[in-house]
Design a protein around this motif. Structure first.
Motif, short mmCIF file in Angstrom:
data_model
loop_
_atom_site.label_atom_id
_atom_site.label_comp_id
_atom_site.label_asym_id
_atom_site.label_seq_id
_atom_site.Cartn_x
_atom_site.Cartn_y
_atom_site.Cartn_z
N MET A 46 0.85 -1.19 0.00
CA MET A 46 0.00 0.00 0.00
C MET A 46 0.88 1.24 0.00
O MET A 46 1.75 1.40 0.86
CB MET A 46 -0.90 0.03 1.24
N VAL A 47 0.64 2.10 -0.99
CA VAL A 47 1.39 3.34 -1.11
C VAL A 47 0.39 4.49 -1.09
O VAL A 47 -0.63 4.45 -1.79
CB VAL A 47 2.24 3.38 -2.40
N VAL A 48 0.68 5.52 -0.29
CA VAL A 48 -0.24 6.64 -0.11
C VAL A 48 0.43 7.93 -0.55
O VAL A 48 1.58 8.20 -0.19
CB VAL A 48 -0.68 6.76 1.37
N PHE A 49 -0.29 8.72 -1.34
CA PHE A 49 0.20 9.99 -1.85
C PHE A 49 -0.73 11.12 -1.43
O PHE A 49 -1.94 10.90 -1.24
CB PHE A 49 0.28 9.98 -3.38
N ASP A 50 -0.19 12.33 -1.32
CA ASP A 50 -1.06 13.49 -1.11
C ASP A 50 -1.65 13.90 -2.45
O ASP A 50 -1.31 13.33 -3.50
CB ASP A 50 -0.32 14.62 -0.39
N PRO A 51 -2.57 14.88 -2.48
CA PRO A 51 -3.24 15.24 -3.74
C PRO A 51 -2.28 15.72 -4.83
O PRO A 51 -2.63 15.68 -6.02
CB PRO A 51 -4.21 16.34 -3.31
N GLU A 52 -1.09 16.17 -4.45
CA GLU A 52 -0.12 16.64 -5.43
C GLU A 52 0.81 15.53 -5.91
O GLU A 52 1.71 15.76 -6.72
CB GLU A 52 0.72 17.78 -4.84
N GLY A 53 0.60 14.33 -5.39
CA GLY A 53 1.42 13.20 -5.81
C GLY A 53 2.67 12.98 -4.98
O GLY A 53 3.52 12.17 -5.34
N ARG A 54 2.78 13.72 -3.87
CA ARG A 54 3.93 13.52 -2.99
C ARG A 54 3.69 12.30 -2.10
O ARG A 54 2.61 12.12 -1.56
CB ARG A 54 4.17 14.77 -2.14
N PHE A 55 4.73 11.50 -1.94
CA PHE A 55 4.65 10.29 -1.12
C PHE A 55 4.38 10.65 0.34
O PHE A 55 5.00 11.55 0.89
CB PHE A 55 5.96 9.52 -1.23
N VAL A 56 3.43 9.94 0.96
CA VAL A 56 3.08 10.16 2.36
C VAL A 56 3.56 9.00 3.23
O VAL A 56 4.26 9.20 4.22
CB VAL A 56 1.55 10.34 2.53
#
Length: 340
Positions: free
Chosen positions: A80-90
């Motif tokens: 599972m990979v999570v990004f913010d709305p701008e595509g930055r890795f969280v």
């Protein structure tokens, strides 16, 4: 029977817009359904390599969750990979789903959001917090009459859940797409209720129920099943009785709806379909179904055509009407379709 003919649609040619670096981004669709496409969206850390990208969803903060099988040489095993709305890795998590990561669903319960994940390798549905902490899991449905019997080989019949849906009352519907083509229904606490479907092509029967969705666009909810190997969408009542078919999708995988009533349907045969609130198909996006997409999906990223899909497997609308499409390709592919 509802019929929507994809062949009758006019697929607009891809035009291009420029991004900030001067590179041209493909633009798909037309009119109210025009999207600028960013392939390979999201800043993936160097220590994570995508496997097949199978599921995608958005939380209330606009964060995008990608569920993938993990590439064999990936340094980190997180599925599972999570990004913010701008595509930055969280953040990332989910090493236990490596090799089995498949369906992904997000559900709000009161003020809290939960994820439901399907694992086709272990035959599990797992409910977790947004950080991956397990709440409960559903394993082999031994309470179900069809699954309580032995198959011809003397073993329990196959169970490999591909996707799930959650009803307004909390009931959970699990589609056994890669197993025995049934749908199993549970209550919100995971207590077994019923099973329906089963392998076949007659009304009420299914062949690879790959995706599943609760249609709440009208007063009475209806269950839609992506009956993939039967090349159709089948509608059921909430207690599993056949309603009708929506014809015209060669390989429907799953569903996501927007507040306008539009529904996005990723089609494994190299296209993404949009359906309106009357269940009429209104657009095909990135159609490359005449190509050898089954061979292309095994190749390196430089073989993927800009503005074309290879094997769309999951998709979701975000709260602004943009669409995220993830693809069944060996190296993973995440696409962002920005509404323009």
């Amino acid at each position: 029977m509802l019929k929507s003919t994809l062949g009758a649609l006019v697929t607009a040619p891809a035009v291009h817009a420029s991004d900030k670096s001067g590179n041209k981004l493909p633009v798909l669709g037309e009119g109210d359904h025009t999207f600028e496409v960013t392939h390979d969206w999201g800043q993936l850390p160097a220590d994570i390599q995508y496997g097949n990208t199978h599921g995608v969803c958005e939380d209330s903060q606009g964060r995008i969750y990608i569920h993938h099988t993990v590439y064999a040489t990936s340094e980190k095993p997180d599925s599972m990979v999570v990004f913010d709305p701008e595509g930055r890795f969280v953040k990332s998590w989910g090493k236990e789903f490596k090799g089995g990561a498949h369906g992904l669903h997000i559900q709000r319960e009161g003020s809290t959001e939960y994820l439901f994940l399907c694992d086709i390798r272990r035959g599990l549905v797992v409910k977790t917090t947004l950080d991956g902490e397990e709440v409960f899991s559903l394993g082999y449905p031994e309470e179900s009459e069809p699954y309580s019997k032995q198959g011809p080989d003397g073993q329990p019949i196959k169970y490999s859940p591909t996707n799930l849906a959650v009803a307004p009352n909390g009931d959970i519907y699990v589609a056994d797409g890669y197993g025995s083509s049934y749908v199993c229904q549970y209550d919100k606490n995971g207590k077994y209720i019923r099973t329906f479907g089963g392998l076949g092509s007659a009304p009420g029967r299914l062949n690879c129920p790959h995706g599943i969705w609760i249609d709440t666009r009208r007063t009475d909810p209806i269950l839609l099943v992506a009956d993939r190997s039967n090349k159709r969408i089948q509608r059921f009542t909430m207690d599993g009785k056949h309603v009708d078919f929506i014809e015209g999708t060669p390989a429907p995988c799953h569903f996501s709806s927007y507040k306008s009533g539009d529904v996005v349907i990723p089609d494994l045969f190299a296209r993404v379909t949009l359906m309106d609130s009357n269940n009429k198909f209104i657009a095909q996006l990135g159609d490359d179904s005449q190509s050898d997409y089954r061979a292309t999906r095994k190749l390196s990223r430089d073989h993927f055509k800009p503005g074309k899909f290879v094997c769309p497997h999951g998709a979701c609308f975000d709260h602004n009407g943009n669409i995220y499409v993830v693809e069944w390709v060996e190296v993973g592919r995440v696409n962002r379709l920005r509404r323009v």
